[in-house]
Enzyme design. Structure first.
Site, PDB file in Angstrom:
ATOM      1  N   SER A  38      20.199  -8.685  -2.476  1.00 20.18           N
ATOM      2  CA  SER A  38      19.029  -7.944  -2.190  1.00 20.18           C
ATOM      3  C   SER A  38      17.998  -7.971  -3.357  1.00 20.18           C
ATOM      4  O   SER A  38      16.793  -7.971  -3.056  1.00 20.18           O
ATOM      5  CB  SER A  38      19.374  -6.379  -2.181  1.00 20.18           C
ATOM      6  OG  SER A  38      19.862  -5.787  -3.377  1.00 20.18           O
ATOM      7  N   HIS A 264      14.843  -1.567  -7.239  1.00 16.83           N
ATOM      8  CA  HIS A 264      14.874  -3.054  -6.492  1.00 16.83           C
ATOM      9  C   HIS A 264      13.465  -3.730  -6.845  1.00 16.83           C
ATOM     10  O   HIS A 264      12.363  -2.715  -6.827  1.00 16.83           O
ATOM     11  CB  HIS A 264      15.138  -3.204  -5.022  1.00 16.83           C
ATOM     12  CG  HIS A 264      16.610  -3.412  -4.872  1.00 16.83           C
ATOM     13  ND1 HIS A 264      17.253  -2.090  -4.940  1.00 16.83           N
ATOM     14  CD2 HIS A 264      17.586  -4.342  -4.592  1.00 16.83           C
ATOM     15  CE1 HIS A 264      18.760  -2.581  -4.841  1.00 16.83           C
ATOM     16  NE2 HIS A 264      18.954  -3.824  -4.369  1.00 16.83           N
TER      17      HIS A 264
END
Length: 289
Positions: A38, A264
Site C-alpha cells: 500500500s 500512509h
C-alpha cells in the site's frame, strides 16, 4: 575566410551536440512494472483505479509519477494494498487482494522494475494499532517497546530471506530489467511525537523510528546483495512525518488531513518518491539517494 570557418565550426558543433547523446543522459525504459504494497498503491489518494478496485491503486502513486516523468507508456502497476512478500509469487486472497501473483506482470522484455515490500510481513497495521492503543493510557512511557522488545527486530531479520526470494523471482522473469528497491517514507519524527493527535507514547517514538530504520536498512542490504538499485525515501522525509503540519506532511496520521489512508503516504509524499526515484535513475548510482 576566418568568419566562414567559424560559422562552419559552430554548425558542426551544434549538429554533434544534437546527434551525440551525452554521457549523463538518462536511460530510456520502455516496459515498466511496479510491484509492492500500500505504500506503493496509494489507497484513497484520488483518483483510484479499478484494476482491481480491491487493491486501492492511485493514478498519483509514485510509480505513476515515475512513469510520467520518464515518458513510459507501457506501464503496469500491479501493486496492491496489504501485500506481503508471499503475494509476489502467490495469489493475494481476501480484501485487499487480487486474483494473480504480482510477479505474473513481469515479462522477458520488462526493462524497469520498482518494488517496495516487507512492511506487512512484519505486521505494520498490527504494530500501529497496538502501539497507539497502549499510548493512549501511558503517553510519557514506552509501553510498546515494553511489549515488543526485540521481537520487531527479529521479524525484520526473518523477512530478509523473503525479500531476497522476491528479488530472485524478478531476476528470473525479467533478466535484463533494471530493478530498484524503494524503501519506506519516514512515519514518525526522531523523538517526542505528537500525542494525542497520533497517540504513540513519547518513549515509543524513537523505538519505532529505530525499527523503521532497521527495516529500510534490511531492504538496502537485500538490494545490494541482489545487484539491485536502492532508493531510500526515509532520508528525504525528515519533517514530513505524521506529526508535521498538514501542508508539510508526506505521510498522514491516524486522522488524515488529506485524501489518503491513515498512516500512509499522501499525494505529496508519492510525488516526492517518484521524483527521487527518477533522479536516481538519471544518475550513475542507485544507492543512498
Amino acid at each position: 575566410m576566418t568568419r566562414r570557418v567559424t560559422v562552419v565550426s559552430l554548425l558542426t558543433a551544434l549538429i554533434a551536440a544534437i546527434v551525440v547523446p551525452t554521457a549523463s543522459a538518462a536511460p530510456q525504459y520502455r516496459n515498466y512494472v511496479s510491484l509492492g504494497d500500500s505504500f506503493v498503491s496509494g489507497p484513497f489518494i484520488p483518483l483510484q483505479r479499478l484494476d482491481p478496485l480491491s487493491c486501492f491503486k492511485s493514478t498519483q502513486n509514485y510509480p505513476s509519477v515515475l512513469a510520467r516523468k520518464l515518458g513510459i507508456t507501457n506501464f503496469t502497476d500491479i501493486s496492491c494494498g496489504g501485500a506481503q512478500t508471499k503475494d509476489m509469487a502467490g495469489v493475494q486472497t481476501g480484501f485487499p487482494g487480487q486474483s494473480v501473483p504480482q510477479l505474473s506482470a513481469l515479462k522477458p522484455d520488462t526493462d524497469l522494475v520498482t518494488v517496495s515490500i516487507g512492511g506487512n510481513d512484519i505486521g505494520f497495521s498490527e504494530i500501529i494499532t497496538t502501539c497507539a492503543s497502549r499510548g493512549l493510557t501511558d503517553p510519557h512511557g514506552a509501553p510498546c517497546k515494553a511489549l515488543y522488545g526485540d521481537e520487531l527486530a527479529q521479524r525484520i531479520n526473518a523477512t530478509a530471506p523473503k525479500v531476497a526470494d522476491v528479488l530472485k523471482g524478478i531476476k528470473q522473469r525479467s533478466p535484463n530489467a533494471r530493478v530498484v528497491v524503494v524503501g519506506y517514507l519516514r512515519i514518525l519524527p526522531p523523538s517526542q511525537g505528537c500525542w494525542p493527535l497520533v497517540p504513540i507514547a513519547s518513549g515509543d517514538v524513537p523505538y519505532l523510528d529505530d525499527m523503521q530504520k532497521l527495516l529500510n536498512g534490511m531492504l538496502a542490504a537485500q538490494a545490494k546483495a541482489a545487484g539491485a538499485g536502492w532508493v531510500n525515501p526515509y532520508d528525504i522525509s525528515l519533517g514530513r512525518d505524521v506529526c508535521a503540519a498538514p501542508w508539510d506532511k508526506w505521510v498522514e496520521g491516524l486522522v488524515p488531513t488529506r485524501l489518503a489512508f491513515p498512516v500512509h503516504p499522501n499525494a505529496s509524499g508519492m510525488a516526492a518518491v517518484g521524483k527521487q526515484v527518477a533522479a536516481a535513475l538519471a544518475g550513475t548510482e542507485l544507492a543512498g539517494v
